[in-house]
Design an enzyme around this catalytic site. Structure first.
Site, PDB file in Angstrom:
ATOM      1  N   GLU A  89      -3.152  -5.053 -15.295  1.00 33.34           N
ATOM      2  CA  GLU A  89      -2.928  -6.009 -14.142  1.00 33.34           C
ATOM      3  C   GLU A  89      -1.351  -6.454 -14.213  1.00 33.34           C
ATOM      4  O   GLU A  89      -0.918  -6.779 -15.420  1.00 33.34           O
ATOM      5  CB  GLU A  89      -3.673  -7.065 -14.454  1.00 33.34           C
ATOM      6  N   ASP A 112       1.148  -5.969  -1.923  1.00 37.17           N
ATOM      7  CA  ASP A 112       0.286  -6.679  -0.613  1.00 37.17           C
ATOM      8  C   ASP A 112       0.710  -7.984  -0.243  1.00 37.17           C
ATOM      9  O   ASP A 112       0.697  -8.815  -1.157  1.00 37.17           O
ATOM     10  CB  ASP A 112      -1.072  -6.825  -1.141  1.00 37.17           C
ATOM     11  N   LYS A 116      -3.439 -13.087   5.480  1.00 35.89           N
ATOM     12  CA  LYS A 116      -4.347 -14.191   5.791  1.00 35.89           C
ATOM     13  C   LYS A 116      -4.073 -15.662   4.925  1.00 35.89           C
ATOM     14  O   LYS A 116      -4.015 -15.464   4.022  1.00 35.89           O
ATOM     15  CB  LYS A 116      -5.908 -14.057   5.927  1.00 35.89           C
ATOM     16  N   ASP A 148       7.777  -5.239   3.821  1.00 38.71           N
ATOM     17  CA  ASP A 148       7.896  -5.125   5.416  1.00 38.71           C
ATOM     18  C   ASP A 148       7.337  -6.362   6.030  1.00 38.71           C
ATOM     19  O   ASP A 148       7.503  -6.378   7.132  1.00 38.71           O
ATOM     20  CB  ASP A 148       6.754  -3.954   5.887  1.00 38.71           C
TER      21      ASP A 148
HETATM   22  C1  LIG Z   1       0.853  -1.814  -1.488  1.00 40.31           C
HETATM   23  S1  LIG Z   1       1.033  -0.823  -3.023  1.00 40.31           S
HETATM   24  C2  LIG Z   1       2.656  -0.275  -2.922  1.00 40.31           C
HETATM   25  C3  LIG Z   1       2.983   0.581  -3.878  1.00 40.31           C
HETATM   26  C4  LIG Z   1       4.341   0.946  -4.211  1.00 40.31           C
HETATM   27  N1  LIG Z   1       5.067   0.018  -4.920  1.00 40.31           N
HETATM   28  C5  LIG Z   1       4.919   1.532  -2.991  1.00 40.31           C
HETATM   29  O1  LIG Z   1       5.841   0.673  -2.442  1.00 40.31           O
HETATM   30  O2  LIG Z   1       4.750   2.465  -2.313  1.00 40.31           O
HETATM   31  C6  LIG Z   1       0.584  -1.956  -4.254  1.00 40.31           C
HETATM   32  C7  LIG Z   1       0.102  -1.142  -5.271  1.00 40.31           C
HETATM   33  O3  LIG Z   1      -0.042  -2.150  -6.468  1.00 40.31           O
HETATM   34  C8  LIG Z   1      -1.125  -1.815  -6.996  1.00 40.31           C
HETATM   35  N2  LIG Z   1      -1.524  -3.181  -7.329  1.00 40.31           N
HETATM   36  C9  LIG Z   1      -1.721  -4.243  -6.549  1.00 40.31           C
HETATM   37  N3  LIG Z   1      -2.345  -5.538  -7.299  1.00 40.31           N
HETATM   38  C10 LIG Z   1      -2.030  -4.959  -8.557  1.00 40.31           C
HETATM   39  C11 LIG Z   1      -2.232  -5.900  -9.891  1.00 40.31           C
HETATM   40  N4  LIG Z   1      -2.443  -7.032  -9.794  1.00 40.31           N
HETATM   41  N5  LIG Z   1      -2.007  -5.162 -10.938  1.00 40.31           N
HETATM   42  C12 LIG Z   1      -1.522  -3.837 -10.999  1.00 40.31           C
HETATM   43  N6  LIG Z   1      -1.586  -3.215  -9.937  1.00 40.31           N
HETATM   44  C13 LIG Z   1      -1.578  -3.520  -8.702  1.00 40.31           C
HETATM   45  C14 LIG Z   1      -2.024  -1.298  -5.954  1.00 40.31           C
HETATM   46  O4  LIG Z   1      -3.120  -0.422  -6.630  1.00 40.31           O
HETATM   47  C15 LIG Z   1      -1.018  -0.334  -5.329  1.00 40.31           C
HETATM   48  O5  LIG Z   1      -0.916   0.950  -6.057  1.00 40.31           O
END
Ligand SMILES: C[S@@+](CC[C@H](N)C(=O)[O-])C[C@H]1O[C@@H](n2cnc3c(N)ncnc32)[C@H](O)[C@@H]1O
Length: 206
Positions: A89, A112, A116, A148
């Protein structure tokens, strides 16, 4: 003996002890500058950076096992010795796993945005995260962020201002003086193909 249910993939960093801090040397066996790609996804950015900068080390942090395995395979195919992936994490990693003052650049790319209002508390960039980030960066370390999502961009600007210990740096466009080698991530390519603008921020500790 590590208490883990599965063996590490080739090129995966699986700590023996998740309750102690690790330096770049612990992870890579050398003292090259350490860069972290937090939430590295499919590893597009990590792999290109590691190819371009053999004199730096790149650790991707990713919680999804399938993505971790994919990036590990990519590292193996390219024969890179300066890239690894840690399945953990994100916030835990910088709060507890990485050594203080050990990270030369931390990249947080297209996380992410949790759009919301009731989910805003899940956004990674908040004051406790910034305190952990401040602790793990080297004195001249940098934090680089892209999104974005215009409202999340504003949120991060405000969180950074409230935190006060970071100083915003210019991030020149490609072709301008001082431009960074900075490949687009998978998500950036996706958003731009849909006509969206990806906003970016770059900070150091002033
Ligand atoms: C929206 S994607 C963006 C991936 C990459 N950085 C890109 O721009 O293509 C977010 C990535 O972070 C990972 N992720 C989200 N929350 C996370 C967390 N708390 N700990 C580790 N990985 C996380 C997700 O599994 C995903 O692969």
């Amino acid at each position: 003996m590590p208490q883990c249910a599965r063996a590490a993939e080739p090129n995966e960093f699986m700590p023996d002890d998740y309750f102690r801090r690790h330096s770049g040397e612990d992870i890579f066996g050398n003292n090259q500058p350490l860069e972290i790609d937090l939430g590295c996804g499919d590893g597009t950015f990590l792999l290109k950076m590691a190819q371009h900068y053999p004199e730096r080390n790149f650790l991707g942090i990713e919680r999804l096992l399938g993505r971790v395995r994919g990036v590990c395979r990519g590292i193996g195919k390219l024969g890179l010795t300066n890239a690894k992936v840690l399945r953990l994490e994100s916030h835990y990693t910088i709060e507890w796993l990485l050594a203080r003052g050990s990270v030369s650049r931390l990249h947080l790319l297209c996380p992410d945005p949790w759009p919301k209002a009731r989910h805003h508390k899940r956004r990674i960039v908040q004051q406790p995260f910034l305190e952990s980030l401040h602790n793990v960066l080297t004195p001249d370390g940098e934090f680089l962020f892209k999104t974005d999502h215009p409202e999340y961009f504003e949120w991060v600007c405000e969180e950074m201002q409230a935190f006060k210990k970071f100083h915003r740096l210019p991030w020149p466009e490609d072709g301008e003086e001082g431009a960074l080698f900075y490949p687009k991530t998978d998500f950036q390519q996706h958003w731009e193909s849909q006509g969206k603008t990806v906003h970016r921020l770059r900070y150091n500790m002033g």
